[in-house]
Scaffold this active site. Structure first.
Site, mmCIF file in Angstrom:
data_model
loop_
_atom_site.group_PDB
_atom_site.id
_atom_site.type_symbol
_atom_site.label_atom_id
_atom_site.label_comp_id
_atom_site.label_asym_id
_atom_site.label_seq_id
_atom_site.Cartn_x
_atom_site.Cartn_y
_atom_site.Cartn_z
ATOM 1 N N ALA A 128 56.931 21.709 22.701
ATOM 2 C CA ALA A 128 57.917 22.790 22.786
ATOM 3 C C ALA A 128 57.412 23.886 23.714
ATOM 4 C CB ALA A 128 58.205 23.379 21.400
ATOM 5 N N ASP A 129 58.349 24.571 24.363
ATOM 6 C CA ASP A 129 58.004 25.725 25.185
ATOM 7 C C ASP A 129 59.261 26.530 25.465
ATOM 8 O OD1 ASP A 129 56.628 27.501 27.062
ATOM 9 O OD2 ASP A 129 55.133 25.909 27.182
#
Length: 252
Positions: A128-129
């Site tokens: 995730a980012d």
């Protein structure tokens, strides 16, 4: 969004329910077959954990305490193995190639998941980012308190979007991805409020894209918030949980 680095043992595991009968894990897609639970190669886990079935091993490839807390609060049993990818270099290359914020956020998420999956076979690795954009300007985490002040001044009275990407990688395959786009509008707060907020939060803001913590005192800075709260914190939980249910990792 506040994302301090993960430290082993800093967030206790939350496991709902008790050990019960084994639940059969049948993945929806053939690509999931080699990501099934293997009791001979994985640590001993209870046969069921509340809403989570006997199935794949889950790993979060992120050093974010906020993301780990979101998953554990939902009763998800997983390991945390932060990646060591060069996020600044990936983002620089993406900008040079004129990639969109959505594409860049997903590129970062996939890079994290892919690196961890390469050394942990037959595992569902979550990456995730986020990329924060306001009026065509991309924001990174502030390097110091002076930059935190500058970021908040630039966002004051304006709307910005948090392009929040998540993905799941198994071995060499990307098997799921999603990008959420919560939008936040900061109010035109006073300089006195800005000074008080910076003093109150201190260097915790240096771990936050945008230099605010909407889950804490930073909520005072906003007029309007649109979108999923978890996605603002760094992980689009609704979409991820829906996919895990579809795969039989969670009860439907």
């Amino acid at each position: 969004m506040y994302n301090p680095p993960y430290q082993a043992g800093s967030v206790p595991s939350t496991r709902l329910g008790t050990t019960g009968a084994s639940l059969l894990f049948i993945p929806k897609y053939p690509d999931m077959l080699d990501c099934m639970f293997n009791p001979d190669s994985l640590p001993v886990l209870a046969l069921s954990h509340g809403l989570q079935t006997h199935g794949s091993r889950l790993v979060l490839a992120s050093g974010s305490l906020a993301r780990a807390a979101l998953l554990r609060s939902a009763g998800i049993v997983m390991d945390v193995l932060p990646s060591s990818v060069d996020e600044a270099a990936i983002k620089h290359e993406a900008r040079s190639a004129h990639r969109t914020p959505e594409a860049t956020a997903l590129l970062l998420a996939v890079a994290k998941a892919r690196q961890v999956a390469a050394s942990h076979s037959d595992t569902l690795v979550i990456g995730a980012d986020q990329v924060l954009v306001s009026e065509q300007r991309w924001f990174d985490k502030p390097a110091d308190m002076g930059q935190a002040r500058s970021h908040l001044l630039a966002l004051r009275g304006r709307r910005h979007v948090l392009h929040t990407a998540a993905c799941v990688q198994c071995n060499d395959r990307l098997i799921w991805s999603h990008v959420a786009r919560p939008a936040l509008t900061m109010r035109d707060f006073s300089d006195a409020t800005l000074d008080a907020y910076l003093d109150l939060e201190g260097d915790r803001l240096l771990a936050s894209v945008g230099a605010y913590r909407v889950e804490g005192p930073g909520i005072h800075l906003f007029d309007r918030i649109e979108g999923e709260h978890a996605a603002i914190l760094g992980l689009p939980m609704l979409a991820l949980l829906a996919w895990l249910r579809e795969q039989g990792v969670l009860l439907a």
